[in-house]
Write a protein that holds these residues in place. Structure first.
Motif, PDB file in Angstrom:
ATOM      1  N   VAL A 375       0.765   5.543  -5.953  1.00  0.00           N
ATOM      2  CA  VAL A 375      -0.123   4.654  -6.709  1.00  0.00           C
ATOM      3  C   VAL A 375      -0.309   3.368  -5.913  1.00  0.00           C
ATOM      4  N   PRO A 376      -1.376   2.613  -6.182  1.00  0.00           N
ATOM      5  CA  PRO A 376      -1.555   1.325  -5.499  1.00  0.00           C
ATOM      6  C   PRO A 376      -0.425   0.358  -5.856  1.00  0.00           C
ATOM      7  N   PRO A 377      -0.102  -0.590  -4.963  1.00  0.00           N
ATOM      8  CA  PRO A 377       0.987  -1.538  -5.238  1.00  0.00           C
ATOM      9  C   PRO A 377       0.808  -2.316  -6.531  1.00  0.00           C
ATOM     10  N   GLU A 378      -0.446  -2.688  -6.857  1.00  0.00           N
ATOM     11  CA  GLU A 378      -0.662  -3.460  -8.073  1.00  0.00           C
ATOM     12  C   GLU A 378      -0.351  -2.633  -9.329  1.00  0.00           C
ATOM     13  N   GLU A 379      -0.646  -1.351  -9.284  1.00  0.00           N
ATOM     14  CA  GLU A 379      -0.306  -0.484 -10.410  1.00  0.00           C
ATOM     15  C   GLU A 379       1.201  -0.279 -10.496  1.00  0.00           C
ATOM     16  N   TYR A 380       1.834  -0.121  -9.354  1.00  0.00           N
ATOM     17  CA  TYR A 380       3.288   0.064  -9.356  1.00  0.00           C
ATOM     18  C   TYR A 380       3.979  -1.179  -9.925  1.00  0.00           C
TER      19      TYR A 380
END
Length: 536
Positions: A375-380
């Motif tokens: 997943v993208p870092p912002e979602e993580y």
């Protein structure tokens, strides 16, 4: 003209030279005597904290005070200490410490990770956080006992939250009156000044005028305004405007202002230290008392909420924030988080330092964890928050900015460090090594500042700024908070991956005339006191 025999002439010349040499030393170094002391430290290179280069002198201690400094050849003492030509300095004063909660626990009340780097006094409740009831906090420390001295900030953010909750609005007249009164009560209880965290919620919801009113309430007590500024990068008003705000608050309130852990955070702000210095210098030229403090690392440390979450999402507290994250605002919040990750230099610059729901993540980079999860870092980051709060170490500063700020004569030294049980998480190494790192890396190895100047930033300057009478210097009448160390052995052993390592080199430490460390071994003496300003 009277002519003297050649031998007499030489003796006269040497007598004159000797008088000149003696008179060139600080006054305290010209004492002699045959007194009796509790402790006598001989053969030391004295760095007295004033910025004077080291000089050789003996130090006699009675009770909790330095009684004499000078050539004390005939003196006697219960305990004789040979410094073996090592440096003897005042104990260090950490003007921005998060050690307060730890010092109130049975296992950490001795403060050994703090003491090991030479710190004998900490100022706690920084960033606008900590208890509102300073009298109660003080009583708790005094009842339990602590190993080192502690000073208490009056916390702006905690006061605002008590009066107004987590609301994003201006205080009405009644709210402001309550907050001003609480600030005054905190100072009456011995507060060293007002701390704020205008970068964090709820402090970020405050306008400048509100903070000025509360800062002004500290003025009759010799208060100091110390602030984690509203923006250290380019989140909102920008770092330059945020430093200007500290200057404005200090000027309008008529008190001392301190830019806490001064930095230019993130690649977009690198190089702005020059502008920050110019603005502070201009303020000082027109008579505003402005200082800064600094920890000498390229990484900062904060919570994932503070670093990445927009302040609008935090209105109403954590429960309200989680509803927004899990609701229809998730996409908007995720975009803001992505922007804030980029501000700090990208996901590979962010390391998880503490995450109680899953300690196995500690020490890993956000970029790697997100990639593994697909997943993208912002979602993580949002997924982490849904399970619990996380702390981050954020690599976001440049060495030229660090060194320029350090060289300023108004920059003090701090840790911004926690005090946690050994082995718990991977906290920022500043908690164990900030003062040792400055002496090793920036004095001994790089020569960014000289030794006497560095010691001044750790001792007499913070004592003067915060009105800690009779601390921060070695002179008769000063409290016997003293260190003995070999500069060649000083080492910040703590690293980002292995932070739980004590600083090295500070082998002997006195707090209020009692040994807290002797020959590299800690004692279990609780000699610390709660300290308060005395500007008489």
């Amino acid at each position: 003209m009277t002519f003297l025999p050649s031998g007499s002439r030489r003796r006269l010349i040497w007598a004159v030279v000797a008088v000149g040499l003696v008179s060139s030393l600080p006054a305290t170094a010209r004492q002699t005597g045959t007194e009796t002391f509790d402790i006598l430290i001989r053969n030391g290179r004295v760095l007295d904290g004033t910025g004077t280069p080291w000089y050789r002198a003996d130090i006699g201690i009675r009770g909790d005070r330095v009684a004499a400094v000078g050539s004390l050849g005939g003196a006697k003492a219960t305990t004789m200490v040979d410094a073996h030509d090592r440096f003897v300095s005042p104990g260090f004063i950490d003007v921005h410490s998060h050690a307060g909660p730890g010092l109130l626990t049975a296992g950490l009340k001795y403060g050994q990770p703090v003491l090991a780097q030479g710190i004998t006094t900490v100022l706690v409740n920084p960033d606008g956080g900590g208890p509102v009831d300073l009298a109660g906090q003080r009583a708790s420390y005094e009842k339990q006992g602590i190993g080192l001295n502690i000073g208490l900030f009056v916390p702006h953010g905690s006061i605002r939250q008590q009066v107004m909750g987590m609301s994003d609005r201006d205080p009405d007249a009644s709210d402001l009156a309550k907050m001003v009164a609480l600030a005054g009560e905190g100072m009456q209880a011995g507060g060293v000044g007002l701390s704020s965290g205008l970068y964090y919620a709820p402090g970020s919801y405050s306008k400048t005028a509100e903070v000025v009113a509360m800062a002004r309430a500290t003025a009759p007590f010799g208060g100091v305004y110390s602030s984690h500024i509203r923006d250290e990068a380019d989140y909102t008003i920008g770092v330059v405007a945020a430093v200007d705000e500290v200057i404005a608050i200090a000027e309008q309130a008529g008190i001392v202002g301190v830019v806490s852990h001064m930095k230019a955070l993130g690649p977009a702000s690198w190089g702005l230290s020059k502008t920050l210095v110019e603005h502070i210098e201009a303020a000082r030229t027109r008579g505003v008392q402005v200082f800064a403090d600094q920890y000498a690392y390229e990484a900062s440390g904060t919570g994932i909420v503070g670093a990445l979450m927009p302040r609008s999402a935090q209105v109403g507290g954590r429960d309200a924030m989680m509803k927004r994250i899990r609701g229809e605002l998730r996409d908007d919040i995720r975009r803001d988080v992505k922007t804030n990750i980029a501000r700090r230099g990208g996901a590979d610059t962010l390391m998880i330092s503490r995450y109680q729901p899953d300690p196995s993540l500690e020490g890993q980079r956000l970029s790697d964890l997100a990639a593994k999860a697909g997943v993208p870092p912002e979602e993580y980051a949002l997924q982490l928050l849904e399970k619990g709060d996380a702390s981050l170490v954020s690599f976001n500063m440049s060495e030229p900015d660090i060194e320029l700020i350090m060289r300023q004569p108004w920059t003090m030294t701090c840790t911004d460090g926690d005090l946690v049980p050994l082995g718990q998480g991977k906290p920022h190494p500043r908690a164990y090594g900030a003062f040792a790192r400055k002496l090793k890396r920036y004095v001994r190895e790089r020569g960014t500042v000289d030794l006497a100047t560095a010691i001044r930033t750790m001792t007499s300057m913070p004592a003067t700024v915060f009105g800690l009478k009779d601390r921060g210097q070695i002179r008769p009448g000063a409290f016997a908070d003293l260190l003995i160390f070999d500069l060649a052995q000083v080492n910040d052993a703590a690293t980002y991956q292995e932070p739980h390592q004590l600083a090295e080199g500070f082998t002997d430490i006195l707090v209020n005339g009692k040994w807290l460390r002797r020959d590299n071994g800690f004692t279990t003496t609780l000699a610390g006191r709660v300290v308060a300003p005395d500007r008489r």
